[in-house]
Write a protein that holds these residues in place. Structure first.
Motif: not given
Length: 144
Positions: A66-67, A69-74
């Motif tokens: 989850w982390l 995924r969100h890190l790569r999105r940002r």
């Protein structure tokens, strides 16, 4: 005072995470903190170890994806090294064939070849399609 060893281990793992940035050591640090909580609660050593291992694995399989995924999105992925050269323009400086040649790419002279075997003369503008070892595979840049 056994719980202090667990907290110390968590701190060391946290420092290792700062050096690696893979979000693995921080999950193990969370497990170590859970082991410290079990120790402070008076659990025997084997229970502390099991708690630390279970929490670490749970964090790795649930929280880490989850982390990431969100890190790569940002944060956009920035290509580096040879991967960053794909798609870049170059200029032929020695005739490029399907087997050999030279191009000026990103201010450096690279060995080059064409994927279709066509010969490209010096001065031809080309685009890098891939890097094969230390050789740039190029195609002529289409003219608008």
């Amino acid at each position: 005072m056994e719980w202090l060893w667990w907290v110390g281990s968590a701190l060391v793992l946290g420092i290792l995470e700062m050096l690696s940035l893979e979000l693995v050591f921080i999950m193990a640090a969370g497990g170590a903190l859970a082991g410290g909580v079990a120790s402070a609660a008076g659990a025997p050593l084997w229970v502390q170890i099991v708690v630390a291992a279970v929490v670490s694995v749970l964090l790795l399989v649930t929280l880490r994806p989850w982390l990431l995924r969100h890190l790569r999105r940002r944060t956009p992925l920035v290509e580096t090294n040879a991967s960053a050269l794909v798609g870049r323009p170059a200029v032929v400086i020695a005739t490029v064939t399907g087997e050999t040649g030279r191009v000026k790419l990103a201010g450096e002279v690279w060995s080059a070849r064409t994927s279709d075997g066509d010969a490209l003369t010096p001065g031809t503008e080309v685009t890098v399609t891939r890097i094969d070892g230390a050789t740039a595979v190029v195609v002529p840049t289409p003219r608008p």
